[in-house]
Design an enzyme around this catalytic site. Structure first.
Site, PDB file in Angstrom:
ATOM      1  N   LYS A 228       2.037  -8.934  25.675  1.00  0.00           N
ATOM      2  CA  LYS A 228       0.586 -10.201  24.670  1.00  0.00           C
ATOM      3  C   LYS A 228       1.387 -10.627  23.927  1.00  0.00           C
ATOM      4  O   LYS A 228       2.155 -11.071  23.943  1.00  0.00           O
ATOM      5  CB  LYS A 228      -0.780  -8.672  23.491  1.00  0.00           C
ATOM      6  CG  LYS A 228      -1.145  -7.783  24.892  1.00  0.00           C
ATOM      7  CD  LYS A 228      -1.823  -6.912  24.424  1.00  0.00           C
ATOM      8  CE  LYS A 228      -3.140  -6.152  25.271  1.00  0.00           C
ATOM      9  NZ  LYS A 228      -3.711  -5.248  24.707  1.00  0.00           N
TER      10      LYS A 228
ATOM     11  N   ARG B  70       0.780   1.487  28.096  1.00  0.00           N
ATOM     12  CA  ARG B  70       0.098   0.566  29.100  1.00  0.00           C
ATOM     13  C   ARG B  70       1.116  -0.488  29.275  1.00  0.00           C
ATOM     14  O   ARG B  70       0.780  -1.435  28.615  1.00  0.00           O
ATOM     15  CB  ARG B  70      -1.645   0.089  28.825  1.00  0.00           C
ATOM     16  CG  ARG B  70      -2.327  -0.560  30.085  1.00  0.00           C
ATOM     17  CD  ARG B  70      -3.244  -1.071  29.379  1.00  0.00           C
ATOM     18  NE  ARG B  70      -4.303  -1.120  30.682  1.00  0.00           N
ATOM     19  CZ  ARG B  70      -4.141  -2.534  30.938  1.00  0.00           C
ATOM     20  NH1 ARG B  70      -3.472  -3.221  30.057  1.00  0.00           N
ATOM     21  NH2 ARG B  70      -5.155  -3.197  31.870  1.00  0.00           N
TER      22      ARG B  70
HETATM   23  N1  HH2 Z   1      -5.367  -4.395  27.380  1.00  0.00           N
HETATM   24  C1  HH2 Z   1      -5.483  -5.328  29.008  1.00  0.00           C
HETATM   25  C2  HH2 Z   1      -6.335  -4.465  29.484  1.00  0.00           C
HETATM   26  N2  HH2 Z   1      -6.678  -3.490  28.918  1.00  0.00           N
HETATM   27  N3  HH2 Z   1      -6.717  -2.035  28.069  1.00  0.00           N
HETATM   28  C3  HH2 Z   1      -6.760  -0.236  27.273  1.00  0.00           C
HETATM   29  N4  HH2 Z   1      -6.692   1.022  26.797  1.00  0.00           N
HETATM   30  N5  HH2 Z   1      -5.443  -1.274  26.390  1.00  0.00           N
HETATM   31  C4  HH2 Z   1      -5.024  -1.996  26.304  1.00  0.00           C
HETATM   32  O1  HH2 Z   1      -4.513  -3.170  25.365  1.00  0.00           O
HETATM   33  C5  HH2 Z   1      -5.535  -3.129  27.454  1.00  0.00           C
HETATM   34  C6  HH2 Z   1      -6.701  -2.681  27.957  1.00  0.00           C
HETATM   35  C7  HH2 Z   1      -5.315  -6.543  28.162  1.00  0.00           C
HETATM   36  O2  HH2 Z   1      -4.317  -6.634  29.304  1.00  0.00           O
HETATM   37  P1  HH2 Z   1      -4.398  -7.264  30.995  1.00  0.00           P
HETATM   38  O3  HH2 Z   1      -4.847  -5.838  31.412  1.00  0.00           O
HETATM   39  O4  HH2 Z   1      -2.790  -7.384  31.488  1.00  0.00           O
HETATM   40  O5  HH2 Z   1      -4.887  -8.717  30.459  1.00  0.00           O
HETATM   41  P2  HH2 Z   1      -6.476  -8.736  31.460  1.00  0.00           P
HETATM   42  O6  HH2 Z   1      -7.515  -8.154  30.905  1.00  0.00           O
HETATM   43  O7  HH2 Z   1      -6.619  -9.921  31.543  1.00  0.00           O
HETATM   44  O8  HH2 Z   1      -6.587  -8.512  32.750  1.00  0.00           O
END
Ligand code: HH2
Length: 269
Positions: free
Chosen positions: A209, A245
């Site tokens: 992040k 995660r």
């Molecule tokens: N962060 C992201 C997406 N989903 N779900 C939970 N429970 N907690 C988190 O911190 C979280 C999440 C963001 O990360 P990423 O999936 O890599 O990115 P994107 O949302 O752009 O797909």
């Protein structure tokens, strides 16, 4: 401590957008994460990054369901679906997912709570301020840790009132979701015990992040944030979170193994 590996089937995710959006590439990536030691896979078909394009229900189902079914056909690894849409969660659970990870804490649709109760799956209730597209526009808190904890406690109550079993509920402070990079994310990471103390398993998502880049010169692209991601995962381990995660499963598993062995040797001595 469990490790949840991220499998994004999206063209635009902030850290790995477009790399795994072809079905075969996503399945190969999921296989890799299982070999690397993932305890859970989190499959997502819509990016939550600020400014990402909204995805229609049918398109999101078409992205995640075949992948979930394909993973389930060859592995018993628990699968979570990262979605805010009840119809997507329903289709994902039918295809073999056992957890609904909802960044809106089951508040996006009027029937989200009832749908989660009917599905009987595990649910992750995450804190976010505002909506993904607008959430980083000057978020304000008086006391970020107290406000996030109160929100999560209230959403857990709402879920239970709607019929979700207490033992199915996870909480997540939502690092980077409507939070200033350092003013809000760092106090939360420093006070995770207060979220753990609410009495539910806690999921921590700090991997790659932006706050990591902010603390390291301000200009690190997402694939150059591994050291900071591991530092945050270890802070979670020290505070007693139940799972992290992460995108970099192998490296995180190794860091947690070493950290756990040192902690245990300390207790034994
Ligand atoms: N962060 C992201 C997406 N989903 N779900 C939970 N429970 N907690 C988190 O911190 C979280 C999440 C963001 O990360 P990423 O999936 O890599 O990115 P994107 O949302 O752009 O797909």
């Amino acid at each position: 401590m469990r490790v949840m590996g991220v499998v994004n089937v999206t063209p635009d995710s902030f850290s790995d957008g477009g790399r795994f959006d072809a079905p075969e590439a996503a399945l190969a990536h999921a296989r890799r994460l299982i070999v690397d030691g993932a305890d859970i896979l989190d499959v997502g078909g819509e990016s939550t990054r600020p400014g990402a394009q909204a995805v229609g229900e049918a398109d999101e189902i078409a992205r995640v369901v075949p992948l979930i079914a394909a993973i389930r056909a060859e592995s018993a690894v628990p699968i979570s679906v990262d979605t805010m849409k009840p119809a997507v969660a329903r289709a994902a659970v039918q295809a073999g997912a056992t957890m609904w990870n909802d960044v809106t804490a089951l508040s996006h649709a009027p029937d989200s709570l009832a749908c989660a109760a009917a599905l009987g799956c595990e649910v992750v209730l995450m804190h976010m301020r505002g909506e993904p597209r607008t959430m980083q526009a000057a978020p304000r808190y008086q006391d970020v840790v107290a406000e996030v904890a109160a929100f999560l406690a209230a959403r857990a109550e709402a879920a239970m009132a709607a019929g979700v079993a207490r033992g199915k509920i996870w909480l997540d402070p939502g690092i980077g979701f409507g939070k200033h990079m350092t003013d809000h994310n760092l106090p939360l990471l420093a006070s995770l015990e207060r979220i753990v103390a609410l009495g539910f398993p806690v999921l921590l998502g700090a991997s790659r992040k932006t706050f990591i880049s902010a603390l390291d010169g301000g200009n690190r692209p997402a694939d150059q944030r591994l050291g900071g991601s591991i530092a945050a995962a270890l802070a979670g381990a020290a505070a007693g979170v139940a799972a992290v995660r992460v995108h970099d499963v192998r490296e995180t598993v190794q860091a947690l193994r070493v950290w756990t062995a040192i902690a245990q040797a300390g207790k034994a001595g």
